[in-house]
Design an enzyme around this catalytic site. Structure first.
Site, PDB file in Angstrom:
ATOM      1  N   PHE A 133      28.390  36.203  40.037  1.00 11.64           N
ATOM      2  CA  PHE A 133      29.356  35.672  40.999  1.00 11.64           C
ATOM      3  C   PHE A 133      28.603  34.976  42.146  1.00 11.64           C
ATOM      4  O   PHE A 133      27.578  35.469  42.596  1.00 11.64           O
ATOM      5  CB  PHE A 133      30.186  36.845  41.522  1.00 11.64           C
ATOM      6  CG  PHE A 133      31.393  36.445  42.309  1.00 11.64           C
ATOM      7  CD1 PHE A 133      32.574  36.092  41.681  1.00 11.64           C
ATOM      8  CD2 PHE A 133      31.348  36.431  43.691  1.00 11.64           C
ATOM      9  CE1 PHE A 133      33.698  35.739  42.423  1.00 11.64           C
ATOM     10  CE2 PHE A 133      32.464  36.079  44.438  1.00 11.64           C
ATOM     11  CZ  PHE A 133      33.646  35.727  43.789  1.00 11.64           C
ATOM     12  N   ASP A 213      27.023  45.436  40.569  1.00  9.39           N
ATOM     13  CA  ASP A 213      28.250  44.948  41.183  1.00  9.39           C
ATOM     14  C   ASP A 213      29.413  45.401  40.291  1.00  9.39           C
ATOM     15  O   ASP A 213      29.483  45.019  39.115  1.00  9.39           O
ATOM     16  CB  ASP A 213      28.204  43.422  41.300  1.00  9.39           C
ATOM     17  CG  ASP A 213      29.394  42.866  42.062  1.00  9.39           C
ATOM     18  OD1 ASP A 213      30.508  43.404  41.887  1.00  9.39           O
ATOM     19  OD2 ASP A 213      29.227  41.899  42.825  1.00  9.39           O
ATOM     20  N   TYR A 238      40.229  45.290  46.627  1.00 14.41           N
ATOM     21  CA  TYR A 238      41.488  44.517  46.586  1.00 14.41           C
ATOM     22  C   TYR A 238      41.819  44.021  45.178  1.00 14.41           C
ATOM     23  O   TYR A 238      42.826  43.373  44.975  1.00 14.41           O
ATOM     24  CB  TYR A 238      41.475  43.349  47.582  1.00 14.41           C
ATOM     25  CG  TYR A 238      40.289  42.411  47.475  1.00 14.41           C
ATOM     26  CD1 TYR A 238      40.230  41.418  46.511  1.00 14.41           C
ATOM     27  CD2 TYR A 238      39.226  42.520  48.374  1.00 14.41           C
ATOM     28  CE1 TYR A 238      39.154  40.575  46.424  1.00 14.41           C
ATOM     29  CE2 TYR A 238      38.138  41.679  48.294  1.00 14.41           C
ATOM     30  CZ  TYR A 238      38.103  40.697  47.320  1.00 14.41           C
ATOM     31  OH  TYR A 238      37.015  39.865  47.238  1.00 14.41           O
ATOM     32  N   LYS A 239      40.951  44.319  44.199  1.00 10.96           N
ATOM     33  CA  LYS A 239      41.244  43.911  42.822  1.00 10.96           C
ATOM     34  C   LYS A 239      42.004  45.056  42.139  1.00 10.96           C
ATOM     35  O   LYS A 239      43.165  45.275  42.447  1.00 10.96           O
ATOM     36  CB  LYS A 239      39.933  43.525  42.132  1.00 10.96           C
ATOM     37  CG  LYS A 239      39.383  42.227  42.754  1.00 10.96           C
ATOM     38  CD  LYS A 239      38.006  41.826  42.318  1.00 10.96           C
ATOM     39  CE  LYS A 239      37.613  40.513  42.991  1.00 10.96           C
ATOM     40  NZ  LYS A 239      36.187  40.212  42.903  1.00 10.96           N
ATOM     41  N   ARG A 387      42.017  32.718  33.287  1.00 11.94           N
ATOM     42  CA  ARG A 387      41.634  34.120  33.180  1.00 11.94           C
ATOM     43  C   ARG A 387      42.906  34.949  33.236  1.00 11.94           C
ATOM     44  O   ARG A 387      43.728  34.780  34.134  1.00 11.94           O
ATOM     45  CB  ARG A 387      40.730  34.439  34.376  1.00 11.94           C
ATOM     46  CG  ARG A 387      39.813  35.605  34.183  1.00 11.94           C
ATOM     47  CD  ARG A 387      38.785  35.689  35.292  1.00 11.94           C
ATOM     48  NE  ARG A 387      39.416  35.833  36.614  1.00 11.94           N
ATOM     49  CZ  ARG A 387      38.758  36.183  37.700  1.00 11.94           C
ATOM     50  NH1 ARG A 387      37.468  36.412  37.664  1.00 11.94           N
ATOM     51  NH2 ARG A 387      39.385  36.294  38.856  1.00 11.94           N
TER      52      ARG A 387
HETATM   53  C1  LIG Z   1      35.521  39.431  43.857  1.00  7.86           C
HETATM   54  C2  LIG Z   1      34.032  39.509  43.833  1.00  7.86           C
HETATM   55  C3  LIG Z   1      33.280  39.471  45.020  1.00  7.86           C
HETATM   56  C4  LIG Z   1      34.009  39.257  46.330  1.00  7.86           C
HETATM   57  O1  LIG Z   1      33.226  39.365  47.469  1.00  7.86           O
HETATM   58  P1  LIG Z   1      33.966  39.416  48.871  1.00  7.86           P
HETATM   59  O2  LIG Z   1      32.897  39.612  49.859  1.00  7.86           O
HETATM   60  O3  LIG Z   1      34.953  40.546  48.827  1.00  7.86           O
HETATM   61  O4  LIG Z   1      34.690  38.120  49.065  1.00  7.86           O
HETATM   62  C5  LIG Z   1      31.912  39.631  44.915  1.00  7.86           C
HETATM   63  N1  LIG Z   1      31.294  39.797  43.711  1.00  7.86           N
HETATM   64  C6  LIG Z   1      32.002  39.812  42.554  1.00  7.86           C
HETATM   65  C7  LIG Z   1      31.319  40.004  41.247  1.00  7.86           C
HETATM   66  C8  LIG Z   1      33.386  39.665  42.586  1.00  7.86           C
HETATM   67  O5  LIG Z   1      34.088  39.650  41.451  1.00  7.86           O
END
Ligand SMILES: *Cc1c(COP(=O)(O)O)cnc(C)c1O
Length: 413
Positions: A133, A213, A238-239, A387
């Site tokens: 990501f 992660d 939040y997911k 997705r």
């Molecule tokens: C959603 C997500 C993030 C989000 O990071 P934020 O700091 O909450 O915006 C980071 N890494 C991965 C792999 C994600 O899927």
């Protein structure tokens, strides 16, 4: 699309929903008028009915009436209390190692810096997947500059992108120069699951630490961080944990690293005695050292509600439901979308997937815009991916089929 295939899938969806032991829990989520299929629960989970009530009550009572007293009465302890709840329900981790703090990005920063600031002499390399990501990669670019470390990129040996990083991919890269390996457990694009125990063992054998992660794992997969000897982990709330937009992330730091790996953002909340108002910083001995400043109390409340619901469902049952949803989504793709030239960009074997699948077609940008207008809500991924995020407790098989049918209709239009 043949009528036969549609009818068949429709019967299947009905049978699967009727046999779903967790079906009744869908009613715990707030209604969504105008939305027929919400297929983006892995970007933003739906709120619970109970959360709406709890937040209203919070404004009236805990905040509105107890006022500052609530800090002493409950909020001071919330980052650790909620961290322990996440650890117990989702992470397979003993208490005292997980804390809820800031955004995923900030918690990632703190953990990566903690690992690299305290790396043994001669270990100046950090391995990260090129397909990770963006925020994970961007943060590491900055940290490499700050710490003088070198980034080593690892690519999946499988060009389709539907396979996670493996120990074979890492083998030529892990060395006595490796300080840290940073990987996503479930790939945010394909949903492919990396082999956490094998990769963690591999990194440890080379004397390196691992940071996982868990953004697309937590609340969807049964995790066992303690058993697998994980050093560090971070994940979104939040997911799949339904904490609402911007709810804070958690960080996990194995107890054996407490006192040696210190995060770099010193703040009063991470100090040994928050109210001593000391002249200089002394870190708290345990996981509270991960904190820096006042945490976002309001959005932590929703996370607690979802954890209670996951406890009620049970993690193994939740994973079973998730497997059923993604398998059905793949069946629906095969019946209705593959004939239209749509590609599957996720693993074909169910147990290699998290709780989402990604499909590809050149027209998907246009298709997604049309779908959102009519209340069918998947996630568009540049340049041509859709997705389908299937949040196990809130999504039905019928919803999956409605979504896939709508995609087929828009493609044909
Ligand atoms: C959603 C997500 C993030 C989000 O990071 P934020 O700091 O909450 O915006 C980071 N890494 C991965 C792999 C994600 O899927």
């Amino acid at each position: 699309m043949t009528t036969d295939a549609t009818l068949d899938l429709s019967h299947q969806a009905q049978a699967l929903d009727e046999a779903d032991p967790l079906a009744a829990l869908r009613n715990r989520f707030a209604p969504m008028p105008g939305v027929t299929a919400y297929l983006d629960g892995n970007s933003l989970g739906r709120p619970l009915v109970g959360t709406a009530e709890k937040l209203a009550d919070f404004v009236r009572h805990d905040w509105g009436t107890r006022l500052i007293r609530s800090w002493d009465e409950q909020w001071m302890a919330l980052p650790e209390k909620l961290g322990n709840h996440i650890a117990r329900t989702c992470l397979g981790a003993a208490s005292g190692q997980t804390i809820v703090a800031e955004s995923t990005s900030i918690v990632l920063y703190k953990l990566m810096r903690a690992a690299l600031d305290h790396r043994p002499a001669g270990r100046d390399e950090v391995i990260i997947e090129r397909g990770n990501f963006p925020t994970d990669r961007f943060l590491l670019e900055g940290i490499a500059q700050e710490t003088g470390c070198r980034i080593v990129w690892v690519d999946s040996g499988d060009a389709t992108g539907a396979t996670a990083i493996t120990t074979t991919d890492l083998e030529p890269l892990v060395s006595p120069a490796t300080a840290l390996v940073v990987l996503s457990h479930v790939d945010y694009r394909s949903g492919a699951i990396a082999d956490m125990p094998a990769i963690t063992t591999q990194a440890h054998a080379a004397g390196a630490l691992v940071l996982w992660d868990l953004c697309h794992s937590v609340g969807a997969l049964d995790l066992q961080l303690d058993t697998h000897g994980v050093d560090m982990a971070v994940g979104c709330t939040y997911k799949y944990l339904c904490g609402g937009p911007g709810s804070p992330a958690f960080g996990y730091l194995a107890e054996r690293h407490h006192g040696t790996l210190q995060q770099p953002i010193y703040g009063w909340w991470g100090a040994a005695d928050i109210f001593a108002m000391a002249d200089s910083y002394t870190p708290a001995p345990g996981i509270r050292q991960m904190l820096s400043g006042t945490p976002p109390v309001t959005s932590m409340l929703a996370v607690g509600d979802m954890l209670d619901l996951i406890d009620e469902a049970g993690m193994p049952a939740l994973r079973t439901k998730s497997l059923s949803l993604t398998a059905f989504a793949v069946d629906a793709w095969r019946g209705l979308l593959q004939p239209l030239g749509v590609r599957l960009l996720s693993p074909t074997e169910a147990d290699k997937r998290g709780s989402h699948i990604t499909i590809g077609h050149p027209d998907f940008r246009r298709v997604t815009a049309g779908l959102w207008q009519e209340g069918v809500i998947p996630d568009f991924r540049n340049p041509d991916g859709i997705r389908l995020g299937l949040s196990p407790l809130s999504t039905s098989h019928r919803e999956v089929l409605d979504g896939v049918t709508a995609i087929a209709r828009h493609l044909a239009a």
